[in-house]
Write an enzyme that holds these catalytic residues in place. Structure first.
Site, PDB file in Angstrom:
ATOM      1  N   GLY A 217       6.649  -6.356   0.710  1.00 23.41           N
ATOM      2  CA  GLY A 217       5.900  -6.233   1.949  1.00 23.41           C
ATOM      3  C   GLY A 217       6.747  -6.594   3.146  1.00 23.41           C
TER       4      GLY A 217
ATOM      5  CD1 TRP B 238      -0.361  -1.434   3.237  1.00 23.67           C
ATOM      6  CD2 TRP B 238       0.480   0.636   3.351  1.00 23.67           C
ATOM      7  NE1 TRP B 238       0.336  -1.339   4.410  1.00 23.67           N
ATOM      8  CE2 TRP B 238       0.859  -0.074   4.516  1.00 23.67           C
ATOM      9  CE3 TRP B 238       0.894   1.958   3.209  1.00 23.67           C
ATOM     10  CZ2 TRP B 238       1.643   0.505   5.518  1.00 23.67           C
ATOM     11  CZ3 TRP B 238       1.677   2.539   4.204  1.00 23.67           C
ATOM     12  CH2 TRP B 238       2.041   1.812   5.340  1.00 23.67           C
ATOM     13  CG  ASN B 239       5.081   1.244   0.834  1.00 27.06           C
ATOM     14  OD1 ASN B 239       4.706   0.269   0.181  1.00 27.06           O
ATOM     15  ND2 ASN B 239       6.364   1.473   1.078  1.00 27.06           N
TER      16      ASN B 239
ATOM     17  CB  CYS C 201      10.756  -0.574   1.724  1.00 25.33           C
ATOM     18  SG  CYS C 201       9.106  -1.239   1.418  1.00 25.33           S
TER      19      CYS C 201
ATOM     20  CD  GLU D 181      11.871  -3.400  -1.791  1.00 28.39           C
ATOM     21  OE1 GLU D 181      10.915  -2.948  -1.138  1.00 28.39           O
ATOM     22  OE2 GLU D 181      12.463  -2.744  -2.661  1.00 28.39           O
ATOM     23  CG  LEU D 182      10.990  -9.652   2.343  1.00 26.73           C
ATOM     24  CD1 LEU D 182      11.431 -10.929   3.042  1.00 26.73           C
ATOM     25  CD2 LEU D 182       9.518  -9.732   1.945  1.00 26.73           C
TER      26      LEU D 182
ATOM     27  CE  LYS E  14      -2.966  -9.182  -2.056  1.00 33.98           C
ATOM     28  NZ  LYS E  14      -3.743  -8.036  -1.498  1.00 33.98           N
ATOM     29  N   PRO E  15      -3.201  -5.825  -5.765  1.00 34.75           N
ATOM     30  CG  PRO E  15      -4.688  -4.124  -6.398  1.00 34.75           C
ATOM     31  CD  PRO E  15      -4.308  -5.555  -6.690  1.00 34.75           C
ATOM     32  CG  ASP E  16      -3.118  -3.100   1.030  1.00 37.38           C
ATOM     33  OD1 ASP E  16      -4.109  -2.429   1.392  1.00 37.38           O
ATOM     34  OD2 ASP E  16      -2.486  -3.835   1.799  1.00 37.38           O
TER      35      ASP E  16
END
Length: 518
Positions: A233, A158-159, A289, A255-256, A182-184
């Site tokens: 996420g 979502w960011n 992030c 990517e976390l 799949k978007p938020d």
């Protein structure tokens, strides 16, 4: 009072969400973050919807993947133009659904044409067939052919919904794949507009499908029907995605999270470092992030830096506006605002000092929180060890480069770091010792992330794989090895014994090494 842009009419918003299948019969109330007012009811997809979406994408991919690369890139060139022509509309949409300030929303919209332009230029070289030497000089060769994976699942956060949702889709499409995105739920509108623009640019209808729902409801079925997954996420969710990918024997890029450090060395330009730290800590209200949460300042310049940083932070303008005035916008939701506040409250309860900020701002909107600087943060505090993901920065002193590097590396994360020094050689030396996938010298994050030709990913618990660079395109392909032998010479010839053949092979191996043929 916040006035919503006239571009975001109910008819426009309803038109965007019509493409989302809603077999569950449920909807998500997607709200304008600044006010909490309803924007649109977002359909929620069922397992059957997801299976059907993957099947449609796979059917369209068979056509798209057969197109010459040039034809696919022609679509991307038209798409690039459409994004720029619609950039202010995209910016309006990003602001409404995420609550970020307009500068940040506009800069997010720039990521898509930048990445698209890079791969338009680079893809012909990266994806072309490559001829390699075979085991027998002259009489054999091998060709490396890049084939699309098939259907790529992209799970966007979502960011940065437009930048990640669409920018990750572009190289997957250029490589010849279909996509299920799949978007938020909170930020599905700007990716939906991006897909609409791709279709206007000539992408076959059905090639990119969009499904919506909560992660645990959508994720398992999505991965069961995909050939690759790109996820951005949290580390906790990334572990689940990685496990599911393993079960289905598909590859993934993750990517976390990050707990990113900034090191201000004793010879740094303090004014420049302070200015950069405002964006590093508070850009997108800290919901990046790669943003800075741990700010280490050499003891020789600590007091000067602290005082200037606090003053500059207090001078920042916070507001709910669709103009370029505010330096900070809102957090994405009330729930997230409460999470950020809990980290600050926990730190204060355990002995940390708030130098500025530390309070929600309900007078501005339901999810606003002040930019906050803490001193005395320790590892036993939530803000000391966990990713806060909000406008909260901890200040720390260090006395030597060795100590600063050790402190920067004292985390399970390794996504981004920032080093400040007027000595380029010294800064490079420090940067190479920091355990992070991205390190910016005299910048916070933009230089690394916007360098589209270089892979960008995380180390340690911050991820697997990378976006950008050749790797960011090749990951969406499988390598096929087509090998040709012109004459049957890889076995004894005629009445030759295997003993003689073995000796001949040994001689050949020595000779090829000497002549550097292999």
């Amino acid at each position: 009072m916040t006035t919503r842009p006239k571009t975001l009419t109910p008819e426009f918003l309803e038109g965007l969400v019509q493409r989302v299948p809603g077999g569950t019969g449920n909807t998500w109330k997607l709200t304008e973050v600044y006010t909490g007012d309803l924007l649109v009811e977002l359909p929620q997809s069922s397992e059957a919807d997801i299976e059907q979406a993957a099947a449609k994408a796979r059917e369209a991919q068979a056509v798209w993947g057969s197109w010459p690369l040039k034809k696919r890139l022609d679509v991307m060139k038209r798409f690039h133009t459409l994004v720029i022509e619609n950039q202010m509309l995209i910016t309006d949409l990003i602001q409404a659904e995420s609550g970020k300030n307009r500068r940040m929303a506009f800069e997010e919209s720039c990521d898509v044409p930048m990445g698209t332009s890079h791969y338009i230029k680079r893809a012909p070289k990266v994806l072309k067939d490559r001829k390699h030497a075979g085991p027998v000089p002259v009489l054999s060769h091998s060709t490396e052919v890049r084939r699309p994976k098939g259907v790529v699942a992209i799970i966007a956060p979502w960011n940065f919904p437009f930048a990640t949702g669409v920018s990750d889709t572009i190289p997957a499409l250029i490589a010849g794949n279909g996509v299920v995105l799949k978007p938020d739920n909170k930020t599905a509108l700007s990716p939906l507009l991006g897909i609409r623009l791709l279709e206007q640019a000539g992408m076959p209808e059905g090639l990119v499908q969009v499904v919506c729902g909560e992660g645990p409801d959508v994720g398992p079925t999505l991965l069961a029907n995909a050939d690759y997954v790109m996820f951005t996420g949290s580390t906790a969710t990334g572990r689940i995605i990685g496990e599911l990918a393993g079960q289905h024997l598909i590859d993934c890029c993750l990517e976390l999270g990050g707990k990113n450090p900034m090191l201000v060395l004793d010879d740094a330009n303090v004014d420049e470092a302070v200015h950069a730290a405002l964006f590093g800590g508070f850009g997108n209200s800290g919901q990046i992030c790669m943003h800075i949460e741990r700010l280490y300042v050499h003891e020789k310049v600590y007091d000067e830096f602290r005082d200037k940083f606090v003053a500059a932070t207090q001078a920042m303008k916070i507001g709910a506006e669709y103009g370029f005035g505010p330096d900070l916008g809102s957090l994405v939701s009330v729930d997230h605002k409460d999470r950020v506040a809990s980290h600050v409250d926990d730190a204060v309860a355990k002995g940390a000092t708030v130098l500025t900020g530390g309070k929600p701002r309900p007078d501005l909107g339901p999810a606003f929180y002040e930019p906050t600087i803490l001193e005395g943060v320790t590892q036993d505090m939530l803000a000391g060890s966990m990713e806060t993901f909000g406008p909260v920065v901890g200040l720390y002193k260090f006395s030597s480069d060795e100590e600063g590097i050790a402190l920067a590396n004292d985390t399970e994360y390794g996504l981004n770091a920032s080093v400040w020094s007027t000595d380029a050689k010294r800064a490079q030396s420090v940067a190479r010792r920091i355990e992070s996938g991205n390190v910016n010298i005299n910048d916070i994050l933009a230089t690394a992330y916007a360098s589209k030709g270089t892979p960008s990913g995380g180390l340690k618990q911050s991820g697997v794989g990378a976006r950008h660079g050749d790797q960011g395109l090749l990951k969406y392909t499988d390598a096929q090895n087509i090998a040709v032998l012109k004459k049957q010479v890889m076995e004894p010839q005629g009445k030759q014994t295997y003993d003689a053949y073995a000796k001949q092979t040994q001689t050949s191996l020595k000779l090829m090494r000497k002549l550097r043929l292999r």
